[in-house]
Design an enzyme around this catalytic site. Structure first.
Site, short mmCIF file in Angstrom:
data_model
loop_
_atom_site.label_atom_id
_atom_site.label_comp_id
_atom_site.label_asym_id
_atom_site.label_seq_id
_atom_site.Cartn_x
_atom_site.Cartn_y
_atom_site.Cartn_z
N TYR A 291 0.84 -1.20 0.00
CA TYR A 291 0.00 0.00 0.00
C TYR A 291 0.87 1.25 0.00
CZ TYR A 291 -3.41 3.47 1.62
OH TYR A 291 -4.20 4.58 1.75
N GLY A 292 1.91 1.25 0.84
CA GLY A 292 2.80 2.41 0.91
C GLY A 292 3.51 2.67 -0.41
N ALA A 293 3.93 1.61 -1.08
CA ALA A 293 4.62 1.78 -2.36
C ALA A 293 3.68 2.37 -3.41
CB ALA A 293 5.17 0.45 -2.84
N ALA A 294 2.43 1.90 -3.43
CA ALA A 294 1.46 2.43 -4.39
C ALA A 294 1.21 3.91 -4.15
CB ALA A 294 0.16 1.64 -4.32
#
Length: 250
Positions: free
Chosen positions: A153-156
């Site tokens: 989620y953080g990467a997206a």
């Protein structure tokens, strides 16, 4: 006539609250989301708050599917003959340790949280150039913080932040591109994280404990900042990542 704004993820949570606020201000709205019944409830709320029936249009579409961006563009042209602003609010969240979360989950997150906003911006850019319009992406402090179990989620979201800043330069001066980065906002998203109820309860407790202002956010804490970025007070803002998180990312 009011501005024409397309809001994705308008069927619930932050998207619904934003739509109702904009409708009360006389904005003409294209409400985009996956579930037709939720969009119709948002439309009813908009009408109850002063929106006019001809000014509130719904478009049920899965933004992760091919052709969705073109459908949004075509609906804006058919209903309003153009577009002044796009709010990329639709998102999916999936939490879990790397070993327990398959790559297909990451691919779906990227499609919804990053690829779909990019495709939408690209598709409606000619309309926004014509209106000297604006884009507001709804990011997350999850794209700033390194947290175990939330890497996908953080990467997206980090990708969406970079997209915001890069396109702000590329599309200037005709189109402004900014993002709002909320912290933990108490919405229906927490009912669909891909983890069990006990894990969700622990997560909520953690969010409150690690937020200096001592509570999770509410949609009405974030909506005014999106409205500001859409309006005349932000005409010299582009490429900004505006954090609204109760201090959690300090």
């Amino acid at each position: 006539m009011g501005l024409v704004v397309a809001v994705t993820g308008a069927g619930s949570g932050l998207g619904r609250a934003l739509a109702v606020r904009l409708a009360a201000d006389g904005t003409r709205l294209l409400l985009v989301g996956r579930r037709a019944e939720r969009l119709l409830r948002t439309r009813e709320d908009c009408l109850a708050d002063g929106g006019k029936p001809g000014d509130i249009v719904t478009l049920p579409v899965d933004l992760a599917e091919p052709g969705a961006a073109a459908a949004v563009r075509d609906a804006a042209v058919a209903a309003f003959d153009g577009l002044d602003a796009l709010v990329n609010n639709a998102a999916q969240a999936r939490f879990g340790p790397l070993d327990d979360t398959d790559v297909d989950t990451f691919v779906r997150l990227l499609r919804v949280d990053l690829v779909a906003p990019a495709a939408l911006i690209r598709c409606v850019a000619p309309l926004l150039r014509r209106s000297r319009g604006t884009v507001v992406n709804v990011g997350s402090i999850g794209g700033l913080l390194a947290v175990p179990g939330r890497s996908y989620y953080g990467a997206a979201k980090a990708g969406l932040h970079h997209l915001t800043r890069s396109l702000a330069r590329e599309l200037a001066p005709e189109i402004r591109v900014n993002a709002v980065l909320p912290g933990a906002v108490d919405t229906e998203m927490y009912d669909d994280l891909g983890i069990d109820d006990d894990a969700v309860a622990r997560l909520r407790a953690e969010m409150v404990r690690t937020t200096p202002l001592g509570r999770m956010g509410r949609p009405e804490d974030v909506v005014p900042w999106i409205v500001m970025l859409l309006g005349p007070d932000a005409t010299w803002m582009t490429g900004s990542l505006l954090v609204v998180d109760g201090g959690r990312s300090c």
